[in-house]
Write a protein that holds these residues in place. Structure first.
Motif, mmCIF file in Angstrom:
data_model
loop_
_atom_site.group_PDB
_atom_site.id
_atom_site.type_symbol
_atom_site.label_atom_id
_atom_site.label_comp_id
_atom_site.label_asym_id
_atom_site.label_seq_id
_atom_site.Cartn_x
_atom_site.Cartn_y
_atom_site.Cartn_z
ATOM 1 N N UNK A 1 1.446 -1.524 -0.600
ATOM 2 C CA UNK A 1 0.220 0.130 0.679
ATOM 3 C C UNK A 1 1.043 1.317 -0.291
ATOM 4 N N UNK A 2 1.829 1.290 1.258
ATOM 5 C CA UNK A 2 2.620 2.094 0.857
ATOM 6 C C UNK A 2 3.282 2.685 -0.915
ATOM 7 N N UNK A 3 3.868 1.605 -1.567
ATOM 8 C CA UNK A 3 4.647 1.593 -2.646
ATOM 9 C C UNK A 3 3.370 2.424 -3.617
ATOM 10 N N UNK A 4 2.336 1.605 -3.353
ATOM 11 C CA UNK A 4 1.148 2.326 -4.172
ATOM 12 C C UNK A 4 0.725 4.099 -4.260
ATOM 13 N N UNK A 5 1.188 4.044 -2.536
ATOM 14 C CA UNK A 5 0.627 5.232 -2.257
ATOM 15 C C UNK A 5 1.170 6.092 -2.988
ATOM 16 N N UNK B 1 -3.874 10.172 0.349
ATOM 17 C CA UNK B 1 -4.455 10.663 -0.119
ATOM 18 C C UNK B 1 -5.587 10.104 -0.741
ATOM 19 N N UNK B 2 -6.635 11.109 -1.330
ATOM 20 C CA UNK B 2 -7.879 10.534 -0.785
ATOM 21 C C UNK B 2 -8.154 9.278 -1.761
ATOM 22 N N UNK B 3 -9.045 8.659 -1.363
ATOM 23 C CA UNK B 3 -9.484 7.142 -1.234
ATOM 24 C C UNK B 3 -11.061 7.494 -1.686
ATOM 25 N N UNK B 4 -11.718 6.969 -2.496
ATOM 26 C CA UNK B 4 -12.628 6.389 -3.341
ATOM 27 C C UNK B 4 -12.509 5.007 -3.640
ATOM 28 N N UNK B 5 -13.933 4.519 -3.649
ATOM 29 C CA UNK B 5 -13.500 3.704 -3.393
ATOM 30 C C UNK B 5 -15.255 2.892 -4.444
#
Length: 280
Positions: A175-179, A218-222
């Motif tokens: 998740x850190x890598x993606x962010x 980062x904004x999170x959208x589901x």
């Protein structure tokens, strides 16, 4: 050209994702982001559908480009791809479609595509075209971050946000890598599986949003499986910045192919109700 500036062919200011999320947050709401496939059921009707979505409260748009093997999508989106393809939609025409959308709205537009479309056109040409027509972000659903360096570098070169997916199986390390690679927003998948309307939001989705919120700003959208106003309310209350709804809206198109006026009316009503749910 940076999509946050005015497009070449009109005077409409294009908002960045940052600007959009700030506006929505300042109103105490979550963002509602509808997804449709460009050219479904045909080019001009699809444009009218998108305009109706904008008029009915959409804060941003996710637009799909038709593809022959949409591995992340269920039957609803697959059939939308087929309908669009049957009317002659291509990646090039998809960009023409976005250019037309930019004639009437400046809300952020994201593309949800498959990497072969980018690779076939050429990475530089794809992102250059995306920027020139006013695309804000691009999510290639089948492109893992480990193989995305060229795409991310080129996206940033042209001022386009690279967007990535995080799922329930995503580790905190990954998740850190993606962010670190992602901008605009992080697309959180609410289900294990393909796109499609579900009857409920899983408890694990709420937990996932909470976990991701603790690891990134980062904004999170589901998306994936979000189909009802109560789903939208639930993910916003869990801490998501926005909700993405696709299959439930595309079903309206599929069920009313004999009456295009009904498509626009019903999609507009659905969009208004889904947007209202971000305010609860």
């Amino acid at each position: 050209m940076n999509p946050n500036n005015n497009t070449q062919n009109n005077k409409i200011k294009v908002d960045s994702y940052l600007e959009m999320f700030k506006k929505v947050k300042d109103k105490g709401e979550g963002a509602f982001i509808p997804f449709v496939v460009a050219g479904d059921p045909d080019f001009e009707t699809s444009l009218q559908i998108v305009k109706k979505l904008v008029e009915s409260g959409a804060d941003s748009l996710e637009i799909g480009f038709t593809f022959s093997d949409p591995v992340a999508d269920g039957p609803t989106v697959q059939n939308a791809d087929i309908r669009a393809s049957n009317t002659g939609m291509t990646t090039k025409k998809g960009f023409e479609f976005i250019k037309r959308v930019r004639e009437f709205t400046g809300i952020p537009i994201g593309l949800l595509v498959y990497y072969n479309l980018i690779y076939k056109m050429g990475i530089d040409e794809f992102y250059k075209n995306a920027s020139e027509v006013g695309v804000n972000g691009v999510l290639a659903a089948d492109l893992p971050p480990e193989e995305a360096q060229d795409a991310v570098k080129t996206a940033r070169k042209y001022g386009v946000d690279p967007i990535f997916i995080a799922a329930q199986t995503t580790s905190n390390e990954r998740l850190k890598q993606i962010a670190d690679m992602c901008s605009g927003f992080l697309y959180v998948v609410s289900v294990m599986g393909v796109t499609g309307a579900r009857s409920e939001v899983k408890t694990s989705t709420v937990e996932l949003v909470e976990r991701m919120r603790s690891h990134t700003d980062i904004p999170i959208c589901v998306g994936f499986g979000i189909s009802k106003p109560e789903h939208v309310t639930e993910v916003i209350e869990a801490g998501a910045d926005g909700a993405i709804v696709g299959s439930a809206l595309i079903n309206v198109i599929a069920e009313n192919l004999d009456d295009y006026e009904s498509i626009k009316t019903k999609i507009g009503n659905s969009c208004s109700n889904l947007k209202e749910a971000t305010r609860n």
